[in-house]
Motif scaffolding. Sequence first.
Motif, PDB file in Angstrom:
ATOM      1  N   ASP A   1       0.827  -1.209   0.000  1.00 28.03           N
ATOM      2  CA  ASP A   1       0.000   0.000   0.000  1.00 28.03           C
ATOM      3  C   ASP A   1       0.862   1.261   0.000  1.00 28.03           C
ATOM      4  OD1 ASP A   1      -2.219  -1.611   0.048  1.00 28.03           O
ATOM      5  OD2 ASP A   1      -2.602  -1.382   2.185  1.00 28.03           O
ATOM      6  N   GLY A   2       1.975   1.223   0.732  1.00 26.88           N
ATOM      7  CA  GLY A   2       2.860   2.383   0.772  1.00 26.88           C
ATOM      8  C   GLY A   2       3.525   2.644  -0.560  1.00 26.88           C
ATOM      9  N   TYR A   3       3.887   1.576  -1.244  1.00 26.63           N
ATOM     10  CA  TYR A   3       4.541   1.734  -2.548  1.00 26.63           C
ATOM     11  C   TYR A   3       3.584   2.366  -3.557  1.00 26.63           C
ATOM     12  CZ  TYR A   3       7.353   0.554  -6.658  1.00 26.63           C
ATOM     13  OH  TYR A   3       8.098   0.625  -7.810  1.00 26.63           O
ATOM     14  N   PHE A   4       2.332   1.916  -3.539  1.00 26.41           N
ATOM     15  CA  PHE A   4       1.351   2.388  -4.515  1.00 26.41           C
ATOM     16  C   PHE A   4       0.443   3.491  -3.970  1.00 26.41           C
ATOM     17  CE2 PHE A   4       2.374  -1.903  -6.087  1.00 26.41           C
ATOM     18  CZ  PHE A   4       2.712  -1.591  -7.399  1.00 26.41           C
ATOM     19  N   ASP A   5       0.744   3.975  -2.781  1.00 24.82           N
ATOM     20  CA  ASP A   5      -0.065   5.026  -2.155  1.00 24.82           C
ATOM     21  C   ASP A   5      -1.546   4.648  -2.159  1.00 24.82           C
ATOM     22  OD1 ASP A   5      -0.451   7.375  -0.793  1.00 24.82           O
ATOM     23  OD2 ASP A   5      -0.498   8.635  -2.589  1.00 24.82           O
ATOM     24  N   ASN A   6      -1.813   3.405  -1.734  1.00 24.09           N
ATOM     25  CA  ASN A   6      -3.168   2.871  -1.571  1.00 24.09           C
ATOM     26  C   ASN A   6      -3.949   2.718  -2.880  1.00 24.09           C
ATOM     27  OD1 ASN A   6      -3.259   2.505   1.311  1.00 24.09           O
ATOM     28  ND2 ASN A   6      -3.279   4.738   1.491  1.00 24.09           N
ATOM     29  N   ASN A   7      -3.230   2.583  -3.984  1.00 21.81           N
ATOM     30  CA  ASN A   7      -3.916   2.400  -5.271  1.00 21.81           C
ATOM     31  C   ASN A   7      -3.191   1.314  -6.058  1.00 21.81           C
ATOM     32  OD1 ASN A   7      -5.695   2.786  -7.404  1.00 21.81           O
ATOM     33  ND2 ASN A   7      -4.565   4.525  -8.239  1.00 21.81           N
ATOM     34  N   VAL A   8      -3.380   0.059  -5.644  1.00 20.74           N
ATOM     35  CA  VAL A   8      -2.624  -1.065  -6.205  1.00 20.74           C
ATOM     36  C   VAL A   8      -3.248  -1.507  -7.529  1.00 20.74           C
ATOM     37  CG1 VAL A   8      -1.684  -3.355  -5.761  1.00 20.74           C
ATOM     38  CG2 VAL A   8      -2.169  -1.823  -3.834  1.00 20.74           C
ATOM     39  N   PRO A   9      -2.479  -1.478  -8.636  1.00 22.32           N
ATOM     40  CA  PRO A   9      -3.037  -1.899  -9.927  1.00 22.32           C
ATOM     41  C   PRO A   9      -3.196  -3.420 -10.017  1.00 22.32           C
ATOM     42  CG  PRO A   9      -0.724  -1.290 -10.158  1.00 22.32           C
ATOM     43  CD  PRO A   9      -1.105  -0.963  -8.747  1.00 22.32           C
ATOM     44  N   GLU A  10      -4.147  -3.865 -10.800  1.00 21.55           N
ATOM     45  CA  GLU A  10      -4.406  -5.299 -10.953  1.00 21.55           C
ATOM     46  C   GLU A  10      -3.191  -6.018 -11.540  1.00 21.55           C
ATOM     47  OE1 GLU A  10      -6.404  -8.899 -10.718  1.00 21.55           O
ATOM     48  OE2 GLU A  10      -6.966  -6.942  -9.861  1.00 21.55           O
ATOM     49  N   LEU A  11      -2.502  -5.365 -12.464  1.00 16.19           N
ATOM     50  CA  LEU A  11      -1.336  -5.999 -13.088  1.00 16.19           C
ATOM     51  C   LEU A  11      -0.266  -6.336 -12.064  1.00 16.19           C
ATOM     52  CD1 LEU A  11       0.249  -6.924 -15.580  1.00 16.19           C
ATOM     53  CD2 LEU A  11       1.037  -4.550 -15.861  1.00 16.19           C
ATOM     54  N   PHE A  12      -0.151  -5.517 -11.020  1.00 21.15           N
ATOM     55  CA  PHE A  12       0.861  -5.783 -10.003  1.00 21.15           C
ATOM     56  C   PHE A  12       0.665  -7.158  -9.384  1.00 21.15           C
ATOM     57  CE2 PHE A  12       1.798  -5.975  -5.446  1.00 21.15           C
ATOM     58  CZ  PHE A  12       3.184  -5.851  -5.484  1.00 21.15           C
ATOM     59  N   TRP A  13      -0.581  -7.501  -9.052  1.00 24.63           N
ATOM     60  CA  TRP A  13      -0.837  -8.780  -8.378  1.00 24.63           C
ATOM     61  C   TRP A  13      -0.448  -9.960  -9.269  1.00 24.63           C
ATOM     62  CZ3 TRP A  13      -1.060  -8.144  -3.545  1.00 24.63           C
ATOM     63  CH2 TRP A  13      -1.737  -7.077  -2.965  1.00 24.63           C
ATOM     64  N   LYS A  14      -0.704  -9.837 -10.567  1.00 28.44           N
ATOM     65  CA  LYS A  14      -0.348 -10.919 -11.485  1.00 28.44           C
ATOM     66  C   LYS A  14       1.165 -11.076 -11.596  1.00 28.44           C
ATOM     67  CE  LYS A  14      -4.573 -10.261 -14.188  1.00 28.44           C
ATOM     68  NZ  LYS A  14      -5.153  -9.864 -15.501  1.00 28.44           N
ATOM     69  N   LEU A  15       1.871  -9.924 -11.638  1.00 25.40           N
ATOM     70  CA  LEU A  15       3.329  -9.978 -11.718  1.00 25.40           C
ATOM     71  C   LEU A  15       3.952 -10.406 -10.396  1.00 25.40           C
ATOM     72  CD1 LEU A  15       4.114  -6.929 -14.000  1.00 25.40           C
ATOM     73  CD2 LEU A  15       4.977  -9.249 -14.322  1.00 25.40           C
ATOM     74  N   LEU A  16       3.354  -9.979  -9.294  1.00 21.35           N
ATOM     75  CA  LEU A  16       3.852 -10.414  -7.986  1.00 21.35           C
ATOM     76  C   LEU A  16       3.794 -11.931  -7.886  1.00 21.35           C
ATOM     77  CD1 LEU A  16       4.794  -9.764  -5.067  1.00 21.35           C
ATOM     78  CD2 LEU A  16       2.371  -9.752  -4.411  1.00 21.35           C
TER      79      LEU A  16
END
Length: 288
Positions: free
Chosen positions: A223-238
């Motif tokens: 949340d801190g990295y994305f300032d509480n706006n986590v993109p959907e693509l991030f979860w797939k890449l994570l």
Amino acid sequence: MNFKQFDCVTEIQKGWSGDKKYCAVKDDTKYLLRISPKNKYKNRKKIHKIMQKLSSENIPMCKPLKIGICKEGVYVLQSWIDGVDAEENIHNYDEKRQYDFGFQSGAILRKIHTIPAPKTQLDWKTRFTIKMNTKIKNYEKCHIKFEGAEYIIDYLNSNHDLLNNRPQCFQHGDYHIGNMMIENDKIVIIDFDRYDFGDPWEEFNRIVWAAQTSPKFASGMIDGYFDNNVPELFWKLLKLYIGSNTMSSVPWAVDYSEEQTEVMLNQTKDVLAWYDNYKLTVPSWYVR
């Protein structure tokens, strides 16, 4: 480096780098003194320059003060962090503070990633696909296997396109809670020895250590990295990056020790449980 110039020098018995580390005191001021083999001078010089750049960007870290060659090897003198190990002490804080510390670490990482990668870098999809395929091959050659590996391998082999057109930047290279300290209620980052350049989101591949220790910290980090706006693509890449790291963890541990092998086998169980045998996109430990 003449140890006699300090009032007191105490060896630090911690870390994986192979360097000799000391707490050196002069006129009541503490310093971190690192001694590396002489053949690492060019590498240590590069790291020193990068740390100077990071320090100028006000990243909370050991400040690089001096580098040189002495009879013991390459010495690096840095400012001392008068804090405590975050991984060992995070449970001394309530869950809100754990989340807040994680949020800090994510914001710091976002700032670290403002340093660009060299323009000569090979495109990320090519680089990481090679890395990922090598890890799968090394696992297949390893005599120790773990249950559920096929789910991870299927995901890795089916999602190369997630790597298309990914940006690249400076990477800490080993960004996890074990390389963080808490000083005056603030997170401080240590050990930039494994720095690299690549997809900024790949840095989260070691978040498993935080998730095992404190899900609140791990959640706050994202949340801190994305300032509480986590993109959907991030979860797939994570999921891809954690999976790739998981495939390499057991072969690495087998060559290291039986104890580390057991640690990594247990971690594979956690990873597969968090993703429900790799059917979930968002790991179960993530909480807001």
